[in-house]
Design an enzyme around this catalytic site. Structure first.
Site, mmCIF file in Angstrom:
data_model
loop_
_atom_site.group_PDB
_atom_site.id
_atom_site.type_symbol
_atom_site.label_atom_id
_atom_site.label_comp_id
_atom_site.label_asym_id
_atom_site.label_seq_id
_atom_site.Cartn_x
_atom_site.Cartn_y
_atom_site.Cartn_z
ATOM 1 C CD GLU A 125 -2.930 1.152 2.286
ATOM 2 O OE1 GLU A 125 -2.870 0.286 3.167
ATOM 3 O OE2 GLU A 125 -3.784 2.036 2.270
ATOM 4 N N GLY A 265 3.471 2.319 10.816
ATOM 5 C CA GLY A 265 3.226 1.522 12.013
ATOM 6 C C GLY A 265 3.020 0.060 11.691
ATOM 7 C CB ALA A 266 0.985 -2.220 11.575
ATOM 8 C CG MET A 267 0.350 -3.275 4.893
ATOM 9 S SD MET A 267 -0.641 -1.829 4.403
ATOM 10 C CE MET A 267 -1.904 -2.636 3.446
ATOM 11 C CD GLU A 268 -4.708 -2.035 5.804
ATOM 12 O OE1 GLU A 268 -3.719 -1.597 6.422
ATOM 13 O OE2 GLU A 268 -5.405 -1.322 5.045
ATOM 14 C CG HIS A 301 -5.848 0.661 12.766
ATOM 15 N ND1 HIS A 301 -6.607 1.805 12.745
ATOM 16 C CD2 HIS A 301 -5.344 0.533 11.509
ATOM 17 C CE1 HIS A 301 -6.564 2.346 11.535
ATOM 18 N NE2 HIS A 301 -5.797 1.591 10.769
ATOM 19 C CD GLU A 302 -2.622 -2.006 10.780
ATOM 20 O OE1 GLU A 302 -3.144 -2.174 9.661
ATOM 21 O OE2 GLU A 302 -2.231 -0.891 11.180
ATOM 22 C CG HIS A 305 -7.512 -1.861 8.129
ATOM 23 N ND1 HIS A 305 -8.377 -0.934 7.589
ATOM 24 C CD2 HIS A 305 -6.407 -1.158 8.503
ATOM 25 C CE1 HIS A 305 -7.826 0.272 7.642
ATOM 26 N NE2 HIS A 305 -6.634 0.163 8.203
ATOM 27 C CD GLU A 324 -6.247 3.373 6.802
ATOM 28 O OE1 GLU A 324 -6.386 3.218 8.027
ATOM 29 O OE2 GLU A 324 -5.647 2.540 6.091
HETATM 30 N N1 B3K Z 1 -2.982 0.973 5.665
HETATM 31 C C1 B3K Z 1 -1.684 1.145 6.233
HETATM 32 C C2 B3K Z 1 -1.010 2.412 5.834
HETATM 33 C C3 B3K Z 1 -0.310 2.349 4.530
HETATM 34 C C4 B3K Z 1 0.519 3.595 4.299
HETATM 35 C C5 B3K Z 1 1.088 3.624 2.915
HETATM 36 N N2 B3K Z 1 1.975 4.745 2.727
HETATM 37 C C6 B3K Z 1 -1.712 1.049 7.723
HETATM 38 C C7 B3K Z 1 -2.991 1.360 8.365
HETATM 39 O O1 B3K Z 1 -3.553 2.419 8.260
HETATM 40 O O2 B3K Z 1 -3.521 0.488 9.001
HETATM 41 ZN ZN ZN Z 2 -5.465 1.761 8.785
#
Ligand code: B3K
Ligand code: ZN
Length: 896
Positions: A125, A265-268, A301-302, A305, A324
């Site tokens: 992402e 921070g993290a990615m879902e 949060h993740e 998602h 988001e």
């Molecule tokens: N969806 C990702 C963020 C991605 C950022 C890309 N530059 C994390 C989050 O909001 O959960």
């Molecule tokens: Zn998010």
């Protein structure tokens, strides 16, 4: 195809692609320098789109071969265009095979496939997948994926991808492989793979419908003693989503992987969340209460998602807040519920919820308000962007969550749930827009939300004015609310918004009055939500015997700036009596803000600074009130963020503001020393560390007492700080003591910093704290070394690295963003350093560089003298050769 560099992409230019993708079969031969990716995909004509070529995006790829239905393409059939390929296809369906070579070891952008500590990780992402293979890399292309990974078995014994594991096996030459299949349709930005030397903590749990699922948290072996909290958080998140929204985990396996080098921070990613180690690892010795809280909320949060983002995703990146804003709101509600659940009385639970809400609003005010007032101001659904990665903003996330919260307030808990149910029933498996979401909320509730949609299109923080008039003759109180949103860049004219305003009236004895609106049968409530839909409107409350004190915007029911004329006495009264804990906190903060800004004005004008006695009394009353929840008191007595205070100054001027803050801390630290000591002693937490809101609240208030005492710096304070530092049973206490020492002119500060470094020299996450603290250090004495020189010196520390985002965020981000007085030093050296670092970072990692670049975007709020010093630095960056689109957009908008 993708536009020329520098031309903005517009929301209203959305077009579906002529060809979509039904299935993707990926094969990765992993190698540090020469990874070969074979991508076989079945592309199908989209009957709903205008005719056109098959469009594939690609970036930093070396194409080895390409075939269509097994054939070499005809001459001219495949065209290289900026940003990718266009292919003419006659048929309704075609099997495309493309083989590319990529170099993960050289990928320092941390977008696409890259290496970290010998392992392979992905981040797709928003547009990283096109750095792995040619693909129509947009969120509206949802496909089914199968993946085969092959790597060296010794260095990468673990091979992971999305979904379910189909098969593993060994191969000659020390290699091995794994095959994965994701049963769900997904957009390419949710693709992930990991190949590394990791170990997992595992749990099996049963879902609400009785399915047995496997949960794994993967980390390096040395970190296994720090993952319990992340696992607990995951299980709590699963339960919460089942209970509150009826949403169940849809996979048989759910994995979290921690990586040290990560941009955010993290990615879902579907079934394979990839996390910055900072948001996975926590144990009492290395993580503070705040770290524990952050891990819990980011894991949640993740996980959330998976439904809000993955099962239903965004049609295009302009809709980012669809997933988001909604998911931040969900994680905020989760945290509030978790805090409340851990409390042992109804009062404690209410206070714990308020503390969560206060934390949310602090982030909004210090992070989003400045954004909304500067050149990057945009609606939660932007109309255009140059680089999408620049739009993962506080506006899209935090203000977006406030917009969802307003829907929740307007429709009620049940109405909101009905809207969510309808949303999933209509759109599961689809890529949709914010209109689709709000449409479901409206339909499920028979509500008219047309006016409400303006929150999606209008930028800027609205100002809400509240004026009350009491009429003794008619025993009525009339409250007039009016709104005005100041112009923002590109949006000169603003329209009235639909604003829910929660209101209460407080009687002279401090108790809430029952509210009776003129001409309405319903009565008795003490808080009412008034819906302001026009520029101005008045409400008349009847049956009121004496002039009440209004408490407006309770619980912070809308993301606005409230203008209300209240003298100090009234603020002190609400600080002592407002039954709404959020507003009680807010009254204290408003009072403190007023005092600080007056001190700063005195300083700027060369007048002596004097803290008003009445403020000291009100402060002391809260400090010594042990019937209040300590966590709440800590929030109430903590200084407002400098970033927010700068926003509130007529012309921002960091130096006198800092002098005011130091003066206030010192004066209160001295005047109330005895009270601070008593409170400090009382608040000690006995027994083993546990992450629990009650204990965390005591530690927070205790550390706050220490901070005020150390600012004054009497011998008792120094002694207490050193004792706490040396005998701390956990990181919250140790770090609290270190912070109090560093934020003082005590000679002990250096010794403590050294001891801390010595103790944690091999611990990357703890060292991040150590860097951050020094980058954010104030100068408590003229003789103290300048922070900039310290920061420069720390860049030479072997633990520091410009290619590790966490290090950059701590040391450089800490200096540029969390230390305004030192960064904006008079000789302009801070700005020269900023320009130098932004340019250096941009060569390798534009996303990180852009975040640092944003530290100066709000430069026009400063005094003309300061602006004159900042401009050359901005111009220097803007003129740098080969600047990324990311940084170009930020400095371009700043200078425009
Ligand atoms: N969806 C990702 C963020 C991605 C950022 C890309 N530059 C994390 C989050 O909001 O959960
Ligand atoms: Zn998010």
């Amino acid at each position: 195809m993708r536009t020329q560099q520098g031309t903005p992409i517009r929301r209203d230019a959305y077009q579906p692609l002529a060809y979509t993708v039904a299935t993707v079969d990926l094969d990765f031969m992993l190698d540090p320098q020469e990874t070969v990716v074979t991508n076989r995909m079945r592309c199908v004509r989209n009957p709903d789109a205008p005719a056109g070529p098959l469009v594939l995006f690609g970036e930093a790829l070396e194409r080895l071969s390409l075939s269509l239905d097994g054939q070499v393409p005809a001459a001219g059939q495949v065209r290289e265009v900026e940003g990718g390929l266009e292919i003419d296809v006659d048929a309704d369906e075609v099997l495309l095979e493309v083989v590319t070579r990529i170099d993960p070891s050289a990928n320092l952008t941390l977008s696409g496939l890259y290496q970290s500590r010998g392992g392979y990780y992905t981040q797709c992402e928003a547009e990283g997948f096109r750095r792995i293979t040619y693909f129509p890399d947009r969120p509206d292309i949802m496909a089914r994926y199968t993946v085969r990974l092959e790597a060296d078995a010794a260095t990468c014994p673990v091979l992971l991808s999305n979904g379910n594991l189909l098969e593993t096996g060994t191969l000659p030459n020390g290699r091995h492989f794994a095959r994965w299949e994701d049963p769900f349709l997904k957009p390419s930005y949710l693709f992930a793979l990991v190949a590394a030397d990791l170990k997992a903590l595992e749990r099996r749990v049963t879902t609400m419908t009785g399915r047995d699922v496997l949960l794994q948290v993967w980390v390096e072996a040395r970190d296994l003693d720090r993952v319990g909290h992340a696992m607990d958080s995951l299980i709590h998140s699963m339960r919460w989503d089942e209970e509150v929204f009826g949403l169940e985990l849809d996979l048989d396996r759910f994995m979290i992987v921690a990586v040290s080098d990560f941009n955010m921070g993290a990615m879902e990613n579907k079934g394979l969340n990839i996390f910055n180690t900072k948001y996975v690892l926590a144990n009492p010795e290395t993580g503070t209460d705040l770290d524990f809280e952050n891990v819990e909320s980011v894991v949640a949060h993740e996980y959330f998602h998976n439904w809000t983002g993955n099962r239903v995703t965004c049609r295009d990146w302009f809709q980012l807040t669809l997933k988001e804003g909604l998911t931040v709101f969900r994680d905020q509600q989760f945290t509030a519920d978790m805090m409340a659940r851990a409390s042992d009385s109804a009062d404690a639970a209410a206070s714990a919820r308020a503390v969560t809400r206060i934390a949310n609003v602090r982030v909004l005010r210090s992070g989003q308000f400045p954004e909304d007032a500067g050149p990057m101001a945009h609606p939660i659904r932007p109309d255009s962007y140059q680089e999408i990665n620049n739009f993962y903003t506080a506006t899209v996330y935090q203000k977006g969550a406030e917009v969802i919260r307003m829907l929740h307030t307007l429709l009620g808990r049940e109405g909101f749930r009905n809207g969510m149910d309808l949303y999933f029933s209509y759109h599961d498996g689809q890529a949709v827009t914010c209109d689709d979401f709000v449409g479901c909320m409206a339909e499920a509730n028979g509500a008219d939300l047309d006016l409400f949609m303006r929150w999606y299109s209008q930028a800027g923080t609205p100002r809400l004015k509240a004026e009350g008039v009491y009429d003794a003759a008619s025993r009525s109180y009339s409250l007039t609310l009016s709104q005005h949103t100041p112009a923002t860049s590109g949006q000169p004219d603003k329209l009235p918004l639909h604003i829910p305003v929660a209101v209460g009236l407080i009687g002279a004895d401090g108790a809430d009055l029952p509210l009776q609106l003129e001409g309405e049968a319903r009565a008795g409530e003490t808080t009412r939500v008034l819906e302001l839909k026009a520029e101005s409107h008045s409400w008349c409350f009847t049956g009121i015997d004496a002039e009440p004190v209004p408490s407006v915007l309770r619980g912070y029911s809308a993301p606005v700036i409230l203008d209300i004329a209240e003298d100090d006495t009234r603020l002190a009264f609400r600080m002592a009596h407002d039954s709404d804990p959020f507003n009680r906190w807010d009254a204290a903060q408003r009072y403190m803000e007023r005092v600080i800004l007056a001190l700063a004005a005195d300083k700027a004008a060369g007048r002596p600074m004097q803290v008003p006695q009445a403020f000291g009394h009100a402060f002391r009353a809260l400090l010594t009130n042990d019937s209040l929840d300590p966590a709440f008191v800590a929030e109430t007595l903590a200084l407002p963020a400098e970033a927010y205070l700068l926003e509130r100054m007529e012309q921002a001027d960091p130096a006198p503001l800092r002098a005011a803050l130091i003066h206030l801390l010192r004066e209160l630290g001295q005047a109330l020393q005895a009270d601070f000591v008593v409170r400090y002693m009382d608040l000690e937490v006995e027994g083993d560390y546990r992450y629990h809101p009650a204990d965390a609240g005591r530690r927070a208030l205790r550390n706050l007492c220490l901070r005020y005492m150390m600012a004054w710096g009497g011998p008792t304070a120094v002694q207490l700080a050193i004792l706490q530092f040396q005998h701390a049973g956990n990181m919250t206490e140790r770090y609290g003591a270190l912070a109090a020492l560093v934020q003082s002119d005590s000679p002990e500060r250096c010794k403590a910093l050294e001891a801390f470094h010595e103790r944690y020299r091999d611990d990357a996450l703890v060292l991040d704290k150590w860097f951050l603290l020094q980058a954010g250090a104030w100068r408590w004495a003229d003789s103290a070394p300048a922070t900039l020189e310290q920061v420069r010196a720390l860049m030479g520390n072997p633990a520091f690295s410009l290619s590790n985002p966490n290090k950059v965020y701590s040391l450089l981000g800490g200096y540029f963003k969390a230390n305004p007085a030192e960064f904006h030093r008079e000789d302009g050296a801070g700005y020269a350093f900023w320009a130098e670092q932004v340019i250096a970072l941009d060569r390798n990692n534009p996303q990180v560089a852009s975040r640092m670049a944003r530290a100066l975007e709000g430069w026009r709020k400063f005094t003309p003298e300061i602006q004159a010093r900042i401009r050359p630095a901005l111009e220097r960056v803007a003129a740098a050769e080969g600047l990324s689109p990311d940084v170009t957009e930020i400095v371009g908008k700043a200078l425009a």
